[in-house]
Scaffold this motif. Structure first.
Motif, PDB file in Angstrom:
ATOM      1  N   ASN A 164       0.876  -1.062   0.064  1.00  0.00           N
ATOM      2  CA  ASN A 164       0.134  -0.050  -0.135  1.00  0.00           C
ATOM      3  C   ASN A 164       0.845   1.137   0.009  1.00  0.00           C
ATOM      4  O   ASN A 164       2.073   1.200   0.434  1.00  0.00           O
ATOM      5  CB  ASN A 164      -1.097  -0.002   1.217  1.00  0.00           C
ATOM      6  CG  ASN A 164      -0.152   0.271   2.339  1.00  0.00           C
ATOM      7  OD1 ASN A 164      -0.281   1.667   2.896  1.00  0.00           O
ATOM      8  ND2 ASN A 164       0.388  -0.568   3.181  1.00  0.00           N
ATOM      9  N   ALA A 165       0.470   2.304  -0.581  1.00  0.00           N
ATOM     10  CA  ALA A 165       0.950   3.777  -0.562  1.00  0.00           C
ATOM     11  C   ALA A 165      -0.042   4.648  -0.135  1.00  0.00           C
ATOM     12  O   ALA A 165      -0.725   5.051  -0.633  1.00  0.00           O
ATOM     13  CB  ALA A 165       1.364   4.095  -1.975  1.00  0.00           C
ATOM     14  N   PRO A 166       0.258   5.072   1.221  1.00  0.00           N
ATOM     15  CA  PRO A 166      -0.587   5.950   1.888  1.00  0.00           C
ATOM     16  C   PRO A 166      -0.471   7.288   1.417  1.00  0.00           C
ATOM     17  O   PRO A 166      -1.482   8.340   2.261  1.00  0.00           O
ATOM     18  CB  PRO A 166      -0.226   5.916   3.306  1.00  0.00           C
ATOM     19  CG  PRO A 166       0.956   5.468   3.509  1.00  0.00           C
ATOM     20  CD  PRO A 166       1.456   4.541   2.236  1.00  0.00           C
ATOM     21  N   ASN A 167       0.220   7.720   0.657  1.00  0.00           N
ATOM     22  CA  ASN A 167       0.317   8.890   0.189  1.00  0.00           C
ATOM     23  C   ASN A 167      -0.354   9.155  -1.183  1.00  0.00           C
ATOM     24  O   ASN A 167      -0.530  10.138  -1.996  1.00  0.00           O
ATOM     25  CB  ASN A 167       1.961   9.270  -0.533  1.00  0.00           C
ATOM     26  CG  ASN A 167       2.621   8.418  -1.304  1.00  0.00           C
ATOM     27  OD1 ASN A 167       2.368   7.392  -1.149  1.00  0.00           O
ATOM     28  ND2 ASN A 167       3.305   8.913  -2.294  1.00  0.00           N
ATOM     29  N   GLY A 168      -1.103   8.104  -1.646  1.00  0.00           N
ATOM     30  CA  GLY A 168      -1.872   8.056  -2.951  1.00  0.00           C
ATOM     31  C   GLY A 168      -1.281   8.376  -4.172  1.00  0.00           C
ATOM     32  O   GLY A 168       0.017   7.883  -4.176  1.00  0.00           O
ATOM     33  N   PRO A 169      -2.112   8.715  -5.169  1.00  0.00           N
ATOM     34  CA  PRO A 169      -3.473   8.830  -5.137  1.00  0.00           C
ATOM     35  C   PRO A 169      -4.203   7.238  -5.097  1.00  0.00           C
ATOM     36  O   PRO A 169      -3.640   6.342  -5.445  1.00  0.00           O
ATOM     37  CB  PRO A 169      -3.674   9.337  -6.629  1.00  0.00           C
ATOM     38  CG  PRO A 169      -2.409  10.066  -7.185  1.00  0.00           C
ATOM     39  CD  PRO A 169      -1.233   8.828  -6.419  1.00  0.00           C
ATOM     40  N   LEU A 349       0.118   0.148  -4.322  1.00  0.00           N
ATOM     41  CA  LEU A 349      -1.158   0.691  -4.597  1.00  0.00           C
ATOM     42  C   LEU A 349      -1.619   1.688  -3.587  1.00  0.00           C
ATOM     43  O   LEU A 349      -1.608   1.667  -2.562  1.00  0.00           O
ATOM     44  CB  LEU A 349      -2.025  -0.567  -4.614  1.00  0.00           C
ATOM     45  CG  LEU A 349      -3.415  -0.233  -4.790  1.00  0.00           C
ATOM     46  CD1 LEU A 349      -3.846   0.001  -6.167  1.00  0.00           C
ATOM     47  CD2 LEU A 349      -4.261  -1.620  -4.571  1.00  0.00           C
ATOM     48  N   GLY A 350      -2.124   2.935  -4.337  1.00  0.00           N
ATOM     49  CA  GLY A 350      -2.175   4.028  -3.482  1.00  0.00           C
ATOM     50  C   GLY A 350      -3.505   3.927  -2.830  1.00  0.00           C
ATOM     51  O   GLY A 350      -4.636   3.484  -3.182  1.00  0.00           O
ATOM     52  N   GLY A 351      -3.293   4.261  -1.411  1.00  0.00           N
ATOM     53  CA  GLY A 351      -4.731   4.639  -0.686  1.00  0.00           C
ATOM     54  C   GLY A 351      -5.080   6.009  -0.558  1.00  0.00           C
ATOM     55  O   GLY A 351      -4.346   6.907  -0.984  1.00  0.00           O
ATOM     56  N   THR A 352      -6.116   6.393   0.135  1.00  0.00           N
ATOM     57  CA  THR A 352      -6.466   7.656   0.462  1.00  0.00           C
ATOM     58  C   THR A 352      -5.310   8.169   1.323  1.00  0.00           C
ATOM     59  O   THR A 352      -4.939   7.578   2.221  1.00  0.00           O
ATOM     60  CB  THR A 352      -7.811   7.907   1.282  1.00  0.00           C
ATOM     61  OG1 THR A 352      -8.959   7.097   0.596  1.00  0.00           O
ATOM     62  CG2 THR A 352      -8.299   9.104   1.828  1.00  0.00           C
TER      63      THR A 352
END
Length: 386
Positions: A164-169, A349-352
């Protein structure tokens, strides 16, 4: 029905699983509860389960509708971090000093979701191998599984992992061929001085003065020794010394990490740390012991598999949500050791957008669970047909 839509029909169960794992974090090589939970779920889906690889690792094997000899591996991490959680979530950590602050609870859940989907649909040929790895956070879980014969017992043609990528998008997948994450060395430096009364420093050898001088000098490695066209980070993350206001201590301890993409730069950094330590030990009359450990290799995506990852993500998420040649990151991942053994690709994979990884306020974005599960499952469907 698309894999995303199908997985969304049981997204509530997956979210509950993620919250359960989050509430009961276990750090590296202690993931007994988590691995048991995963193994029981896989067995319930009719998947062949093997336990104990690398200590607490779990491997699931699922055969498709026919055997064409193709075998695709998917990997997720089980471990948490030694961080005190700072959220007030209803499913916050129940274990003092331990927290899923990197999203491994979400990655495990996404792989469980992919396994369930593939077990229910069997819309693939060949074999899917689900690798649930312990101890990713700097303790060598990938290497432990490989030493235990991971790829001899469960050979795969290629392997994939997702973070996961918490910086998004939100919903955007990023990958690239070639180096995507840096190598990492961890270092411990122990300075032995001579204790004294703080009012009589001339009677001692102050290890704090030596340690701080060394900490300052080490910052010159990046600016004056490493090739300026090649990335290098030297970070001192711990300094420990002393226990009283009026005592010069006997010793001090520094610890930290070096991050590089280039083998020559990695060697230069290690050499200069040792040379600076020797020079300052002589200058101050102290003794300095340096230990540098190779913890992570460069994560080097195979070109074919990186292209396959981008292609599957484009199919599922749309071309506007795929970055197929993203900028490498200075973080490290021991999935690197797996793709050194077999071809593979790693993706983000970007998260919010929210608090970052390894932050006490981090919280995995549950809305990307169906996206990640679908991506992993589709890789099996597409790559077993190759």
């Amino acid at each position: 029905m698309s894999p995303i839509d199908r997985i969304r029909t049981y997204a509530g169960e997956l979210t509950a699983l993620r919250h359960d794992i989050h509430a009961h974090p276990e750090i590296g090589f202690e993931e007994v509860r988590t691995s048991n939970l995963v193994a029981e779920l896989l067995q319930g889906y009719g998947i062949e389960v093997h336990r104990g690889l690398g200590g607490t690792g779990v491997v699931g094997v699922l055969r498709g509708r026919s055997d064409n000899g193709r075998r695709i591996g998917l990997r997720a991490e089980l471990d948490a971090l030694p961080i005190e959680e700072a959220t007030n979530l209803p499913y916050r950590s129940t274990v003092p000093g331990k927290m899923h602050a990197c999203g491994h609870d979400g990655h495990t859940t996404m792989l469980v979701g992919a396994a369930r989907y593939l077990a229910e649909t069997r819309a693939f040929d060949g074999t899917a191998v689900f690798v649930f790895q312990p101890a990713e956070e700097g303790l060598g879980g990938a290497r432990a599984m490989i030493r235990d014969g991971l790829f001899e017992r469960f050979p795969v043609d290629e392997i994939y992992a997702l973070h996961n990528a918490p910086n998004g998008p939100h919903g955007r997948l990023k990958t690239r061929p070639g180096p995507i994450m840096a190598a990492a060395d961890f270092f411990d430096i122990r300075v032995q001085g001579r204790g004294a009364h703080a009012a009589e420093p001339q009677r001692g050898v102050d290890p704090i003065v030596v340690a701080t001088a060394l900490a300052q000098a080490m910052q010159s490695i990046v600016s004056r020794n490493a090739d300026p066209l090649k990335s290098c980070v030297v970070s001192i993350t711990q300094i420990h010394a002393g226990a009283a206001y009026n005592v010069i201590p006997e010793s001090a301890h520094l610890a930290g990490t070096v991050r590089t993409f280039d083998g020559d730069v990695r060697e230069v950094a290690a050499l200069r740390i040792r040379e600076l330590a020797r020079g300052l030990a002589a200058a101050y009359g102290a003794e300095i012991e340096v230990e540098i450990r190779d913890v992570f290799s460069v994560l080097d995506n195979s070109a074919e598999q990186a292209a396959a990852a981008a292609e599957v993500a484009t199919e599922l998420f749309g071309a506007e949500n795929v970055e197929a040649d993203c900028v490498p990151r200075m973080g490290s991942e021991d999935f690197a050791d797996m793709v050194m053994a077999v071809p593979g690709a790693y993706a983000w994979l970007g998260g919010t957008p929210g608090p970052g990884l390894h932050n006490a306020s981090f919280n995995f974005d549950d809305s990307i669970i169906p996206l990640g599960s679908a991506y992993l499952a589709r890789l099996v469907e597409r790559r077993t047909a190759a």
